[in-house]
Design a protein around this motif. Structure first.
Motif, mmCIF file in Angstrom:
data_model
loop_
_atom_site.group_PDB
_atom_site.id
_atom_site.type_symbol
_atom_site.label_atom_id
_atom_site.label_comp_id
_atom_site.label_asym_id
_atom_site.label_seq_id
_atom_site.Cartn_x
_atom_site.Cartn_y
_atom_site.Cartn_z
ATOM 1 N N MET A 92 -0.081 6.820 6.317
ATOM 2 C CA MET A 92 1.373 6.890 6.246
ATOM 3 C C MET A 92 1.836 7.758 7.416
ATOM 4 O O MET A 92 1.397 8.905 7.534
ATOM 5 N N GLU A 148 -6.021 0.807 1.236
ATOM 6 C CA GLU A 148 -5.531 2.143 1.579
ATOM 7 C C GLU A 148 -6.553 2.971 2.358
ATOM 8 O O GLU A 148 -6.174 3.933 3.018
ATOM 9 N N ALA A 152 -5.662 2.574 6.122
ATOM 10 C CA ALA A 152 -4.251 2.723 6.463
ATOM 11 C C ALA A 152 -3.830 4.176 6.290
ATOM 12 O O ALA A 152 -4.443 4.921 5.526
ATOM 13 N N LEU A 172 0.823 -1.213 0.000
ATOM 14 C CA LEU A 172 0.000 0.000 0.000
ATOM 15 C C LEU A 172 0.855 1.260 0.000
ATOM 16 O O LEU A 172 0.364 2.354 -0.265
ATOM 17 N N GLY A 173 2.123 1.110 0.291
ATOM 18 C CA GLY A 173 3.018 2.248 0.443
ATOM 19 C C GLY A 173 3.012 3.228 -0.707
ATOM 20 O O GLY A 173 2.955 4.441 -0.500
ATOM 21 N N GLU A 184 -1.856 0.470 9.805
ATOM 22 C CA GLU A 184 -3.263 0.131 9.641
ATOM 23 C C GLU A 184 -4.056 0.737 10.793
ATOM 24 O O GLU A 184 -3.586 0.812 11.920
ATOM 25 N N VAL A 210 3.676 2.450 6.770
ATOM 26 C CA VAL A 210 2.235 2.250 6.684
ATOM 27 C C VAL A 210 1.734 1.760 8.036
ATOM 28 O O VAL A 210 2.296 0.839 8.620
ATOM 29 N N LEU A 266 -0.167 5.308 -0.766
ATOM 30 C CA LEU A 266 -0.227 6.172 0.414
ATOM 31 C C LEU A 266 0.803 7.294 0.339
ATOM 32 O O LEU A 266 0.535 8.411 0.784
#
Length: 131
Positions: A59, A54, A57, A18-19, A44, A42, A22
């Motif tokens: 950052m 995303e 989650a 997901l980085g 959650e 990341v 994000l």
């Protein structure tokens, strides 16, 4: 025991994927304190779905990751919550509200006032009630 470890590893790998999205959403800044030029990760936001996405989650920098897990965060360092609690991103808003709730329990006046005045989106409101 190996199955649980493998499932946990697979979940963490999916979270790490997901980085990229994000990072784009956050503009390479911590979504809580807006720190830039620092290592981001990341995080959650519970309750997280079985398959990471995303929308659940955010950052964050290492400091904010620590604050999110702390029972008694340092109120003096967290005044940025006064602006970030109004985020249009539900996961960010929920995270900010949860930190403010911890602060309010320790008697931090500005956090209590902030919680009384904040408008939560229906999605964020429902999310917080799942706790």
């Amino acid at each position: 025991m190996a199955k649980g470890f493998q499932k946990n590893r697979e979940h963490k790998d999916k979270v790490a994927l997901l980085g990229k999205s994000l990072i784009r959403r956050s503009g390479k800044k911590c979504e809580l304190c807006s720190a830039s030029g620092v290592s981001l990760m990341v995080a959650e936001v519970d309750p997280a779905p079985a398959v990471p996405d995303e929308d659940h989650a955010i950052m964050v920098c290492g400091r904010c990751q620590t604050v999110m897990g702390a029972d008694k965060p340092d109120a003096g360092e967290l005044r940025f919550l006064e602006s970030v609690i109004w985020s249009e991103i539900p996961a960010v808003q929920v995270s900010a509200v949860r930190i403010c709730q911890k602060l309010a329990k320790t008697g931090v006046d500005w956090a209590e006032t902030l919680l009384e005045t904040v408008y939560l989106s229906p999605e964020a409101e429902a999310w917080l009630q799942k706790e």
